[in-house]
Design a protein around this motif. Structure first.
Motif, PDB file in Angstrom:
ATOM      1  N   ASP A 471      15.330 -95.979  75.290  1.00 39.37           N
ATOM      2  CA  ASP A 471      16.664 -95.856  75.877  1.00 39.37           C
ATOM      3  C   ASP A 471      16.502 -95.232  77.256  1.00 39.37           C
ATOM      4  O   ASP A 471      16.191 -94.043  77.377  1.00 39.37           O
ATOM      5  CB  ASP A 471      17.543 -94.981  74.971  1.00 39.37           C
ATOM      6  N   VAL A 472      16.693 -96.043  78.269  1.00 37.94           N
ATOM      7  CA  VAL A 472      16.444 -95.578  79.643  1.00 37.94           C
ATOM      8  C   VAL A 472      17.399 -94.448  80.018  1.00 37.94           C
ATOM      9  O   VAL A 472      16.995 -93.447  80.627  1.00 37.94           O
ATOM     10  CB  VAL A 472      16.587 -96.754  80.644  1.00 37.94           C
ATOM     11  N   GLU A 473      18.667 -94.583  79.648  1.00 40.17           N
ATOM     12  CA  GLU A 473      19.663 -93.551  79.994  1.00 40.17           C
ATOM     13  C   GLU A 473      19.325 -92.209  79.340  1.00 40.17           C
ATOM     14  O   GLU A 473      19.458 -91.153  79.947  1.00 40.17           O
ATOM     15  CB  GLU A 473      21.061 -94.002  79.553  1.00 40.17           C
ATOM     16  N   GLN A 474      18.867 -92.267  78.079  1.00 33.92           N
ATOM     17  CA  GLN A 474      18.509 -91.025  77.366  1.00 33.92           C
ATOM     18  C   GLN A 474      17.106 -90.540  77.720  1.00 33.92           C
ATOM     19  O   GLN A 474      16.713 -89.438  77.362  1.00 33.92           O
ATOM     20  CB  GLN A 474      18.566 -91.271  75.851  1.00 33.92           C
ATOM     21  N   GLY A 475      16.333 -91.407  78.393  1.00 35.93           N
ATOM     22  CA  GLY A 475      14.973 -91.042  78.774  1.00 35.93           C
ATOM     23  C   GLY A 475      14.035 -90.921  77.586  1.00 35.93           C
ATOM     24  O   GLY A 475      13.291 -89.939  77.461  1.00 35.93           O
ATOM     25  N   THR A 476      14.073 -91.925  76.689  1.00 34.38           N
ATOM     26  CA  THR A 476      13.212 -91.884  75.503  1.00 34.38           C
ATOM     27  C   THR A 476      12.300 -93.108  75.414  1.00 34.38           C
ATOM     28  O   THR A 476      12.627 -94.180  75.946  1.00 34.38           O
ATOM     29  CB  THR A 476      14.046 -91.814  74.200  1.00 34.38           C
ATOM     30  N   VAL A 477      11.155 -92.900  74.749  1.00 38.55           N
ATOM     31  CA  VAL A 477      10.244 -94.016  74.455  1.00 38.55           C
ATOM     32  C   VAL A 477      10.066 -94.105  72.931  1.00 38.55           C
ATOM     33  O   VAL A 477      10.245 -93.111  72.223  1.00 38.55           O
ATOM     34  CB  VAL A 477       8.855 -93.839  75.119  1.00 38.55           C
ATOM     35  N   ILE A 478       9.740 -95.304  72.478  1.00 42.55           N
ATOM     36  CA  ILE A 478       9.386 -95.482  71.066  1.00 42.55           C
ATOM     37  C   ILE A 478       7.876 -95.684  71.018  1.00 42.55           C
ATOM     38  O   ILE A 478       7.299 -96.356  71.870  1.00 42.55           O
ATOM     39  CB  ILE A 478      10.148 -96.674  70.432  1.00 42.55           C
ATOM     40  N   MET A 479       7.238 -95.033  70.057  1.00 48.28           N
ATOM     41  CA  MET A 479       5.768 -95.062  69.973  1.00 48.28           C
ATOM     42  C   MET A 479       5.337 -95.418  68.565  1.00 48.28           C
ATOM     43  O   MET A 479       5.928 -94.957  67.589  1.00 48.28           O
ATOM     44  CB  MET A 479       5.237 -93.675  70.355  1.00 48.28           C
ATOM     45  N   ILE A 520       7.597 -93.142  66.024  1.00 50.95           N
ATOM     46  CA  ILE A 520       8.432 -92.007  66.449  1.00 50.95           C
ATOM     47  C   ILE A 520       9.130 -92.323  67.770  1.00 50.95           C
ATOM     48  O   ILE A 520       8.729 -93.228  68.494  1.00 50.95           O
ATOM     49  CB  ILE A 520       7.620 -90.698  66.629  1.00 50.95           C
ATOM     50  N   GLU A 521      10.172 -91.551  68.038  1.00 53.01           N
ATOM     51  CA  GLU A 521      10.827 -91.611  69.340  1.00 53.01           C
ATOM     52  C   GLU A 521      10.553 -90.289  70.054  1.00 53.01           C
ATOM     53  O   GLU A 521      10.503 -89.238  69.416  1.00 53.01           O
ATOM     54  CB  GLU A 521      12.335 -91.842  69.160  1.00 53.01           C
ATOM     55  N   LEU A 522      10.411 -90.360  71.377  1.00 54.11           N
ATOM     56  CA  LEU A 522       9.897 -89.216  72.133  1.00 54.11           C
ATOM     57  C   LEU A 522      10.540 -89.186  73.512  1.00 54.11           C
ATOM     58  O   LEU A 522      10.785 -90.230  74.115  1.00 54.11           O
ATOM     59  CB  LEU A 522       8.366 -89.411  72.258  1.00 54.11           C
ATOM     60  N   LYS A 523      10.823 -87.987  73.996  1.00 50.91           N
ATOM     61  CA  LYS A 523      11.328 -87.847  75.370  1.00 50.91           C
ATOM     62  C   LYS A 523      10.226 -88.266  76.347  1.00 50.91           C
ATOM     63  O   LYS A 523       9.076 -87.818  76.228  1.00 50.91           O
ATOM     64  CB  LYS A 523      11.735 -86.399  75.650  1.00 50.91           C
ATOM     65  N   THR A 524      10.584 -89.091  77.339  1.00 50.87           N
ATOM     66  CA  THR A 524       9.583 -89.646  78.263  1.00 50.87           C
ATOM     67  C   THR A 524       8.774 -88.544  78.952  1.00 50.87           C
ATOM     68  O   THR A 524       7.552 -88.647  79.083  1.00 50.87           O
ATOM     69  CB  THR A 524      10.273 -90.533  79.325  1.00 50.87           C
ATOM     70  N   GLU A 525       9.463 -87.448  79.384  1.00 49.86           N
ATOM     71  CA  GLU A 525       8.722 -86.410  80.126  1.00 49.86           C
ATOM     72  C   GLU A 525       7.793 -85.579  79.233  1.00 49.86           C
ATOM     73  O   GLU A 525       6.936 -84.855  79.725  1.00 49.86           O
ATOM     74  CB  GLU A 525       9.670 -85.482  80.901  1.00 49.86           C
ATOM     75  N   LYS A 529       1.988 -84.482  77.421  1.00 48.87           N
ATOM     76  CA  LYS A 529       1.489 -83.339  76.617  1.00 48.87           C
ATOM     77  C   LYS A 529       1.336 -83.734  75.150  1.00 48.87           C
ATOM     78  O   LYS A 529       0.438 -83.268  74.452  1.00 48.87           O
ATOM     79  CB  LYS A 529       2.382 -82.102  76.783  1.00 48.87           C
ATOM     80  N   PHE A 530       2.220 -84.621  74.684  1.00 51.19           N
ATOM     81  CA  PHE A 530       2.131 -85.114  73.310  1.00 51.19           C
ATOM     82  C   PHE A 530       0.821 -85.888  73.109  1.00 51.19           C
ATOM     83  O   PHE A 530       0.107 -85.676  72.129  1.00 51.19           O
ATOM     84  CB  PHE A 530       3.337 -86.015  73.002  1.00 51.19           C
ATOM     85  N   LEU A 531       0.493 -86.770  74.073  1.00 53.04           N
ATOM     86  CA  LEU A 531      -0.745 -87.565  73.976  1.00 53.04           C
ATOM     87  C   LEU A 531      -1.987 -86.677  74.053  1.00 53.04           C
ATOM     88  O   LEU A 531      -2.964 -86.900  73.340  1.00 53.04           O
ATOM     89  CB  LEU A 531      -0.789 -88.630  75.071  1.00 53.04           C
ATOM     90  N   ASP A 532      -1.941 -85.655  74.934  1.00 51.88           N
ATOM     91  CA  ASP A 532      -3.078 -84.712  75.029  1.00 51.88           C
ATOM     92  C   ASP A 532      -3.331 -84.031  73.683  1.00 51.88           C
ATOM     93  O   ASP A 532      -4.473 -83.894  73.243  1.00 51.88           O
ATOM     94  CB  ASP A 532      -2.798 -83.641  76.100  1.00 51.88           C
TER      95      ASP A 532
END
Length: 539
Positions: A471-479, A520-525, A529-532
């Motif tokens: 969701d671009v407006e919410q700034g989220t990615v699905i992983m 999962i869904e995750l805030k883009t910013e 740190k999540f991947l690290d």
């Protein structure tokens, strides 16, 4: 009604009967948004109809919708049936039901939460009779906290429940088993069980061995339900249905497409021929030449091909495929015939139904797609099924174009313990891949193709984590995380727990809303740190 799997799943009184009609209770059906769940739902609806059980159906696409649906209906209903949702969390803790509320859970997601197994009063797990869950003893689990802390110190981060508690069991197969035990199984129910099994295979959630074993079980039922002599065969009515076992080609939708399009957009052939490269396109031309099929014939609709060519087509393709290293192009499956004209393979139905369910074309309320997909499984709704087939072709084309783009632009990178690929906003068809089933299918196709394209032997053995804008407006990615693409793979997916731990250790803003814990869904910013954290956790 329920000659059913009630009481603790491993209890000796496995088939105790608690008929809903005697209880005169209405039932709430909570059904997840996947093809296996829809097939299980169709079988259960037919059984409810047999016994005149009143029910209300509520589609749920994630935990938030499930909790909302339960809160809205808990005062009107005492009996809840969960299909492909609910088994892998502590249901009583999440939903806090009254003591006179009962949950029947038929869920293919694994591992099953141990609390659900040991709750003998309110939670009834529906599993097949031969499904040994290998459940640890009660005292081994529910011990003093001191013992638990001691154990957790000794437990490695990657520790997982036992293989048997992780094993997939298609919900449609479980429901069909129930119908068969009750002597209420019909040909339609058998077909839905076949489609449910095929869905798990297409989604790569079960091993080839499990698929072949279950095909063998279903084959016996197919012989029983579809046994006719030749005279009867000729006098079949136009609205009849017949299921047949057959060896067919592992080519997506080829009987409803052109052979050329199917070869280009089937993961197996596209990956093996490396169709994203110029060399791969050349190999495709050589493959067609080896079969002796004129390009004009191959590129027109399958139905319009010369009958003389179609007669020996499977054998011709199989012979040439073997020369080109594609030895698994033949697959055991089932087909269904409606009347004289309409024939579909089980995989055709899977692709069509899944595409209807995740259609990004806006048409009315959110449940519209679910209802359309459910309707497409009924033989009276061929128009919806054909609509699904058209959507499925678009989806498969979008997947192959995205796979080609990711490989040609080197978007798949090694992060140490796993491969990683992220789709950018603005990528063609990116909206489609914000949907979980489509993203999982893309990820599996991409990993298959990457394994065929890379010369790095270590990379061939790695799992893949894939991200797409949600969701671009919410700034989220699905992983999504998927297991390695190896022949010996047992399809176990350890990403669910790894995602949870990585999110907790970094305070990443994540939403674990999907019934499949590896999505999962995750805030883009928070992504970097999540991947690290995920890299250090899995290293």
């Amino acid at each position: 009604m329920w000659a059913a799997f009630l009481g603790p799943v491993f209890a000796p009184d496995f088939l105790c009967r608690i008929p809903f009609r005697v209880l005169r209770a209405r039932v709430l059906l909570l059904v997840a948004s996947d093809v296996d769940a829809l097939c299980a739902c169709k079988i259960l609806q037919a059984l409810f109809q047999c016994d005149h059980v009143q029910y209300t159906l509520v589609p749920v696409s994630g935990w938030q919708e499930l909790e909302t649906a339960f809160l809205e209906h808990k005062d009107q209903f005492k009996y809840f049936v969960f299909i492909n949702c609910g088994a892998n969390v502590d249901l009583l803790e999440i939903l806090q039901p009254e003591e006179d509320t009962y949950f029947f859970v038929c869920d293919s997601h694994r591992p099953i939460n141990i609390v659900n197994v040991y709750n003998e009063t309110q939670i009834k797990l529906l599993v097949k009779q031969d499904d040994d869950l290998d459940v640890p003893a009660y005292d081994d689990i529910f011990r003093d906290e001191e013992d638990e802390e001691e154990d957790s110190e000794n437990e490695s981060d990657g520790s997982e429940p036992s293989d048997k508690r992780r094993r997939f069991e298609e919900s449609a197969m479980v429901m069909f088993d129930l119908a068969w035990i009750m002597s209420k199984d019909l040909n339609d129910m058998l077909w839905w069980a076949i489609v449910g099994l095929t869905d798990q295979w297409v989604q790569d959630k079960i091993t080839q061995m499990k698929y072949v074993t279950d095909i063998g079980i279903l084959q016996r039922h197919v012989s029983r339900h579809n046994h006719r002599n030749e005279d009867e065969e000729n006098s079949l009515s136009i609205d009849c249905m017949r299921i047949a076992f057959e060896y067919d080609l592992r080519l997506a939708l080829y009987q409803h497409w052109s052979l050329y399009e199917s070869l280009c957009n089937t993961s197996y052939t596209s990956a093996n021929l490396k169709l994203w490269s110029v060399q791969g396109q050349k190999r495709l031309q050589e493959f067609l030449a080896d079969m002796g099929l004129p390009l004009k014939q191959v590129k027109q609709k399958f139905n319009s091909m010369d009958i003389s060519l179609k007669e020996n087509l499977r054998e011709m393709i199989e012979e040439s495929a073997n020369k080109f290293g594609m030895r698994d192009l033949r697959v055991q499956t089932f087909s269904i015939h409606f009347g004289f004209k309409n024939k579909f393979l089980a995989s055709d139905i899977v692709y069509a139904t899944a595409s209807l369910m995740e259609s990004i074309e806006k048409e009315g309320p959110e449940t519209t797609n679910f209802i359309k997909a459910l309707d497409s499984l009924s033989r009276g709704n061929l128009d919806k099924l054909h609509q699904g087939l058209d959507l499925a072709k678009k989806q498969l084309r979008a997947i192959q174009q995205t796979v080609a783009s990711c490989i040609c632009t080197n978007l798949v990178i090694s992060q140490g313990p796993f491969l990683y690929c992220s789709l950018m906003e603005g990528t063609p068809d990116v909206k489609l891949f914000s949907k979980p089933v489509s993203l999982c299918l893309l990820s599996k196709y991409l990993l298959k193709s990457f394994v065929c394209s890379t010369k790095n032997k270590r990379c061939k053995l790695l799992p893949l984590v894939m991200a797409a804008p949600m969701d671009v407006e919410q700034g989220t990615v699905i992983m999504v995380g998927i297991p390695p693409e190896t022949e010996s793979s047992d399809k176990k997916n350890f990403f669910g727990r790894a995602f949870e731990k990585a999110a907790d250790s970094t305070n990443s803003r994540t939403l674990h809303n999907h019934f499949d814990m590896s999505i999962i869904e995750l805030k883009t910013e928070d992504r970097s740190k999540f991947l690290d954290a995920l890299i250090s956790l899995l290293s």
